[in-house]
Scaffold this motif. Structure first.
Motif, PDB file in Angstrom:
ATOM      1  N   UNK A 140       0.838  -1.192   0.000  1.00 40.07           N
ATOM      2  CA  UNK A 140       0.000   0.000   0.000  1.00 40.07           C
ATOM      3  C   UNK A 140       0.881   1.254   0.000  1.00 40.07           C
ATOM      4  N   UNK A 141       0.236   2.376  -0.229  1.00 40.43           N
ATOM      5  CA  UNK A 141       0.917   3.662  -0.227  1.00 40.43           C
ATOM      6  C   UNK A 141       1.108   4.147   1.211  1.00 40.43           C
ATOM      7  N   UNK A 142       2.267   4.775   1.461  1.00 40.22           N
ATOM      8  CA  UNK A 142       2.557   5.402   2.754  1.00 40.22           C
ATOM      9  C   UNK A 142       3.052   6.819   2.517  1.00 40.22           C
ATOM     10  N   UNK A 143       2.658   7.730   3.394  1.00 41.55           N
ATOM     11  CA  UNK A 143       3.180   9.092   3.348  1.00 41.55           C
ATOM     12  C   UNK A 143       4.384   9.215   4.271  1.00 41.55           C
ATOM     13  N   UNK A 144       5.126  10.298   4.122  1.00 38.19           N
ATOM     14  CA  UNK A 144       6.244  10.549   5.027  1.00 38.19           C
ATOM     15  C   UNK A 144       5.759  10.664   6.468  1.00 38.19           C
ATOM     16  N   UNK A 145       4.617  11.316   6.657  1.00 37.55           N
ATOM     17  CA  UNK A 145       4.094  11.485   8.013  1.00 37.55           C
ATOM     18  C   UNK A 145       3.809  10.140   8.660  1.00 37.55           C
ATOM     19  N   UNK A 202       5.335   7.326   8.084  1.00 38.58           N
ATOM     20  CA  UNK A 202       6.593   6.659   8.395  1.00 38.58           C
ATOM     21  C   UNK A 202       7.347   7.360   9.521  1.00 38.58           C
ATOM     22  N   UNK A 203       7.124   8.672   9.669  1.00 36.00           N
ATOM     23  CA  UNK A 203       7.777   9.395  10.768  1.00 36.00           C
ATOM     24  C   UNK A 203       7.111   9.094  12.104  1.00 36.00           C
ATOM     25  N   UNK A 204       5.833   8.829  12.067  1.00 37.60           N
ATOM     26  CA  UNK A 204       5.099   8.571  13.301  1.00 37.60           C
ATOM     27  C   UNK A 204       4.363   7.239  13.182  1.00 37.60           C
ATOM     28  N   UNK A 205       5.104   6.123  13.179  1.00 37.77           N
ATOM     29  CA  UNK A 205       4.457   4.813  13.023  1.00 37.77           C
ATOM     30  C   UNK A 205       3.470   4.540  14.141  1.00 37.77           C
ATOM     31  N   UNK A 206       2.443   3.753  13.830  1.00 31.98           N
ATOM     32  CA  UNK A 206       1.367   3.501  14.790  1.00 31.98           C
ATOM     33  C   UNK A 206       1.630   2.306  15.699  1.00 31.98           C
ATOM     34  N   UNK A 207       2.836   1.771  15.629  1.00 30.79           N
ATOM     35  CA  UNK A 207       3.156   0.617  16.454  1.00 30.79           C
ATOM     36  C   UNK A 207       2.926  -0.700  15.744  1.00 30.79           C
ATOM     37  N   UNK A 208       2.160  -0.652  14.658  1.00 27.32           N
ATOM     38  CA  UNK A 208       1.906  -1.853  13.873  1.00 27.32           C
ATOM     39  C   UNK A 208       2.784  -1.905  12.630  1.00 27.32           C
ATOM     40  N   UNK A 209       3.566  -0.852  12.403  1.00 22.64           N
ATOM     41  CA  UNK A 209       4.407  -0.763  11.221  1.00 22.64           C
ATOM     42  C   UNK A 209       5.872  -0.889  11.616  1.00 22.64           C
ATOM     43  N   UNK A 241      17.486  -1.069   1.806  1.00 17.08           N
ATOM     44  CA  UNK A 241      16.106  -0.584   1.803  1.00 17.08           C
ATOM     45  C   UNK A 241      15.949   0.565   2.793  1.00 17.08           C
ATOM     46  N   UNK A 242      16.505   0.407   3.981  1.00 12.88           N
ATOM     47  CA  UNK A 242      16.420   1.464   4.990  1.00 12.88           C
ATOM     48  C   UNK A 242      17.230   2.689   4.556  1.00 12.88           C
ATOM     49  N   UNK A 243      18.375   2.438   3.940  1.00 13.76           N
ATOM     50  CA  UNK A 243      19.211   3.536   3.443  1.00 13.76           C
ATOM     51  C   UNK A 243      18.424   4.418   2.472  1.00 13.76           C
ATOM     52  N   UNK A 244      17.728   3.780   1.530  1.00 16.67           N
ATOM     53  CA  UNK A 244      16.982   4.540   0.533  1.00 16.67           C
ATOM     54  C   UNK A 244      15.774   5.222   1.170  1.00 16.67           C
ATOM     55  N   UNK A 245      15.091   4.520   2.063  1.00 19.15           N
ATOM     56  CA  UNK A 245      13.956   5.135   2.755  1.00 19.15           C
ATOM     57  C   UNK A 245      14.384   6.346   3.572  1.00 19.15           C
ATOM     58  N   UNK A 246      15.514   6.229   4.272  1.00 20.76           N
ATOM     59  CA  UNK A 246      15.999   7.352   5.072  1.00 20.76           C
ATOM     60  C   UNK A 246      16.318   8.550   4.189  1.00 20.76           C
ATOM     61  N   UNK A 247      16.915   8.307   3.027  1.00 17.18           N
ATOM     62  CA  UNK A 247      17.205   9.411   2.108  1.00 17.18           C
ATOM     63  C   UNK A 247      15.907  10.071   1.641  1.00 17.18           C
ATOM     64  N   UNK A 248      14.905   9.262   1.332  1.00 16.98           N
ATOM     65  CA  UNK A 248      13.624   9.823   0.884  1.00 16.98           C
ATOM     66  C   UNK A 248      12.973  10.634   2.001  1.00 16.98           C
ATOM     67  N   UNK A 249      13.042  10.155   3.228  1.00 19.75           N
ATOM     68  CA  UNK A 249      12.455  10.876   4.356  1.00 19.75           C
ATOM     69  C   UNK A 249      13.101  12.244   4.542  1.00 19.75           C
ATOM     70  N   UNK A 250      14.385  12.344   4.191  1.00 19.45           N
ATOM     71  CA  UNK A 250      15.122  13.600   4.358  1.00 19.45           C
ATOM     72  C   UNK A 250      15.148  14.426   3.081  1.00 19.45           C
ATOM     73  N   UNK A 251      14.338  14.042   2.080  1.00 19.61           N
ATOM     74  CA  UNK A 251      14.366  14.700   0.768  1.00 19.61           C
ATOM     75  C   UNK A 251      15.764  14.666   0.173  1.00 19.61           C
TER      76      UNK A 251
END
Length: 298
Positions: free
Chosen positions: A258-263, A265-272, A281-291
């Motif tokens: 599914x689609x996820x927004x930056x918000x 991923x920044x504030x996971x609900x405990x189930x993510x 994967x985390x490296x690329x996600x972290x770069x995307x989170x920081x623009x």
């Protein structure tokens, strides 16, 4: 990621000394530091002042079955498959741990050597017989080639290219998916292997359409990282969705996406749960989170 922006398993700093592999003794007669890797891919570790450190066995020469890894600061390094021991060179072992557990915490030298050691030993475990004749191969060049004794054919270490891609909408959303075998709540960016006769970019487009039914464009390379489980090289990309953004999951590929927004991923609900820092994967996600990725808008 590292201070200079590399994925954590892409920070090797030692000299692989490939020409030394051709010599009868690649160590040049010097004492060698040898790392034992057991059948579970774990290695001996001690807790140093600044974090975990690999425990290298000081040997006067390269042991039988040892694979030459290279050198650093004039010291040769090697790896060998072996059994767990409570001590290494008379020092007590704090624990035995694997690359997934240690990779993010090790220093640059140890991290690079461990990734190399795991990868080359896994190749040897899986390629002990000639694919041409079925004969048991002989190991040469300090562990870096195998030879068919009947035909003389040489075989070199194999690396399987795989693509891993952050699929985005050109704005503030990315697609994350999960495999059924993963722990509950674990999501990651999409990935898949490059097929014969296929470019990495073509593999990105094909895998995305196969797994989630989306067409992508603007495919851009980000970084690569070895992933020796057992022998992959992960090629990281970004790709922008073109056309419909409706996800159609192929259940034979993944369980959910599914689609996820930056918000989100920044504030996971405990189930993510997102991938650990050791993964690209985390490296690329972290770069995307920081623009920090070169994404082009629609």
């Amino acid at each position: 990621m590292t201070a200079d922006g590399r994925p954590l398993l892409s920070r090797a700093v030692h000299d692989r000394a490939h020409l030394a592999r051709l010599l009868p003794d690649p160590t040049g007669g010097r004492p060698v530091r040898v790392l034992t890797v057991d059948a579970q891919r774990t290695v001996p570790v001690q807790q140093g002042a600044s974090g975990p450190e690999l425990m290298w066995d000081e040997r006067p020469e390269l042991p039988v079955g040892g694979i030459f890894l290279g050198e650093a600061d004039g010291v040769p390094y090697a790896a060998v498959r072996g059994e767990r021991s409570p001590t290494v060179s008379g020092r007590p072992v704090d624990r035995w741990a694997g690359l997934r557990d240690l990779g993010a915490e090790l220093g640059d030298l140890d991290a690079g050597l461990l990734a190399e050691a795991i990868g080359i030993l896994e190749w040897h475990e899986r390629h002990r017989f000639s694919p041409l004749t079925g004969a048991a191969t002989t190991v040469e060049r300090a562990g870096w080639t195998q030879r068919d004794p009947t035909t003389g054919a040489e075989f070199f270490p194999r690396t399987d290219p795989a693509v891993i891609m952050l699929v985005h909408d050109g704005a503030d959303r990315v697609v994350l998916g999960r495999q059924a075998a993963w722990p509950p709540g674990r999501f990651s960016i999409l990935a898949g292997f490059v097929e014969p006769g296929e470019s990495a970019e073509a593999a990105v487009a094909r895998e995305v359409e196969e797994e989630v039914g989306l067409r992508v464009t603007d495919i851009r390379y980000v970084a690569s990282q070895p992933w020796p489980f057992p022998q992959s090289l992960m090629l990281g990309f970004t790709a922008r969705v073109e056309g419909s953004q409706d996800i159609r999951v192929d259940p034979t590929e993944i369980e959910e996406a599914r689609w996820f927004t930056r918000a989100e991923l920044r504030t996971p609900d405990g189930l993510l749960a997102i991938p650990p820092s050791i993964s690209i994967a985390r490296h690329i996600l972290d770069l995307w989170m920081k623009d920090g990725l070169p994404l082009s808008p629609r």
